[in-house]
Design an enzyme around this catalytic site. Structure first.
Site, PDB file in Angstrom:
ATOM      1  N   GLU A 178       0.992  -1.306   0.550  1.00 12.17           N
ATOM      2  CA  GLU A 178       0.248  -0.121  -0.081  1.00 12.17           C
ATOM      3  C   GLU A 178       1.315   1.539  -0.199  1.00 12.17           C
ATOM      4  OE1 GLU A 178      -2.444   2.698   0.041  1.00 12.17           O
ATOM      5  OE2 GLU A 178      -3.000   1.009  -0.066  1.00 12.17           O
ATOM      6  N   HIS A 238     -32.996 -11.801  21.451  1.00  4.63           N
ATOM      7  CA  HIS A 238     -32.357 -12.183  21.853  1.00  4.63           C
ATOM      8  C   HIS A 238     -32.278 -13.645  21.332  1.00  4.63           C
ATOM      9  CE1 HIS A 238     -29.258 -12.424  24.903  1.00  4.63           C
ATOM     10  NE2 HIS A 238     -29.995 -13.610  25.068  1.00  4.63           N
TER      11      HIS A 238
END
Length: 455
Positions: free
Chosen positions: A196, A435
């Site tokens: 990079e 949940h």
């Protein structure tokens, strides 16, 4: 000169649905120089996500012990079989499009590369066609810098055709395409090095996102070289030598993937024969309805520079369809930026980053929750990453959010919908969620908003 009511150049994710829609109003010429379906079907979403899924299976086979599962050693990625599975999926999509086109007597498919003779006249091979309304949907391709032209290189297209696993894959470019291919090929069994030019990965993201992604990849034993401002590549036989910053670092590999950006496929259209305006990079200039400066001519998809995703291309189709039908309800400027990075775990982003919100002068509140504090993520054994929300302190509305973690690419839609509804974050915070799930912790995150992030 064959006359049509409509001409569409390119069969990508905006062009194909538009062809079927317009065929209800008149005759349509659809031009395609390559495979039907554009980038998404042929060398984008469909094939790469098939590879991501195979890479995940490979990872699972090597990580059973931590979940209490004894998996015999010896798992090996078979790239030929992985590619064959991908090819079946791609072929199925292509054939579905082709079958639908062939059964529609209002659509004529032209195979070949199109170019403009004048504003409303187009040539394809020996055919010349004309229409009062033309839609340019030519997409984009990988940028190939001149300094790499003398060595064997791969693009996002070529790498999907490999049948043999690279021994050492060197990737130039630390953004979305490079990171996805880097992780999947590392999991397949290649050695991978990402190079990079900047000081962090995907620099458009906030620094904490870039840093977390780098850590995730490095924990997968992917080497990352930052600050590679000068890159010199030479080749001797099958060996590729990459010298960074005048020889400060030398890396030898067997394959080179270029992932340094994309450019629009407008250079072959001979737009100089028209009055259509385009910028220095080749992106066609459009207004809020994808109209060019030339009456009756539209540019849709990646080539207009207003988005680089399948979902933005499809939205271009929706915008143009409504405009043609007279409703004019949809506009490019109404779009909220959203996208995903499909490494594992994925990154999903909607709206602005913290840096963008701050730069635009917003007073912001931040909600943050690390994945290792979320019960369902711990139970799944997938605790890498975090979720983060950016709230406008004045309106209490979401300015943006990201979820880097298990299920993030699906979870983000809940926030996206709230942003389009222009409702305050308290709607999400005070709602009841299933949940145990990962997304149920978003309300918990929103209960503790801070002017700055809590690290």
């Amino acid at each position: 000169m064959k006359k049509f009511d409509f001409v569409i150049i390119g069969s990508g994710q905006a062009g194909v649905p538009l062809a079927f829609s317009l065929s209800k109003k008149g005759t349509v010429a659809l031009i395609e120089k390559s495979f039907l379906g554009g980038t998404c079907v042929n060398n984008g979403c469909v094939p790469t996500k098939a590879y991501v899924a195979s890479a995940r299976r490979m990872w699972d086979s090597l990580h059973g012990e931590e979940m209490g599962i004894d998996i015999p050693a010896g798992a090996k990625a078979n790239l030929e079989k992985i590619k064959a599975r991908k090819d079946i999926l791609v072929k199925g999509s292509r054939e579905g499009i082709e079958k639908s086109i062939s059964s529609n007597d209002k659509i004529t498919l032209f195979r070949g590369e199109a170019h403009f003779i004048s504003n409303y006249k187009i040539a394809i091979n020996d055919d010349k066609i004309t229409a009062k309304q033309i839609f340019i949907n030519v997409g984009a391709r990988a940028i190939i810098p001149k300094e790499f032209s003398k060595v064997d290189y791969l693009t996002n297209v070529d790498i999907l055709e490999l049948a043999k696993l690279p021994e050492h894959l060197i990737i130039i470019g630390g953004s979305y395409i490079g990171l996805e291919f880097g992780q999947m090929f590392k999991r397949f069994g290649s050695k991978v090095t990402i190079i990079e030019s900047g000081d962090r990965l995907i620099s458009k993201e906030d620094e904490n996102v870039s840093d977390a992604i780098a850590t995730i990849l490095q924990e997968d034993d992917i080497a990352i070289e930052f600050n590679a401002e000068e890159i010199n590549v030479t080749q001797g036989g099958t060996e590729i030598l990459v010298e960074i910053n005048g020889g400060d670092k030398e890396i030898t590999g067997t394959h080179l993937l270029l992932a340094v950006g994309r450019a629009p496929n407008t250079d072959t259209l001979q737009l100089e024969n028209t009055s259509i305006m385009y910028d220095e990079e080749g992106y066609i200039t459009v207004d809020d309805y994808c109209k060019t400066n030339t009456a009756g001519i539209f540019a849709i998809g990646d080539c207009n520079g207003k988005g680089a995703f399948t979902h933005t291309s499809y939205n271009d189709f929706q915008i143009v369809e409504e405009y043609i039908l007279g409703a004019k309800k949809r506009k490019i400027s109404d779009r909220i930026t959203t996208y995903g990075l499909f490494i594992d775990p994925p990154l999903a982003r909607v709206g602005m980053t913290k840096a963008e919100a701050t730069e635009k002068g917003f007073s912001i509140l931040i909600g943050r929750r690390p994945m290792d504090k979320i019960g369902r993520a711990k139970e799944k054994g997938e605790t890498k990453g975090f979720m983060e929300a950016i709230i406008d302190a004045k309106t209490n509305q979401f300015l943006g959010a990201c979820v880097l973690g298990v299920g993030g690419d699906e979870i983000i839609s809940g926030i996206t919908n709230l942003m389009y509804a222009k409702q305050p974050y308290t709607i999400f915070r005070d709602a009841i969620h299933i949940h145990p799930t990962v997304s149920e912790l978003i309300p918990t995150m929103l209960e503790d908003l801070q002017p700055t992030t809590k690290e």
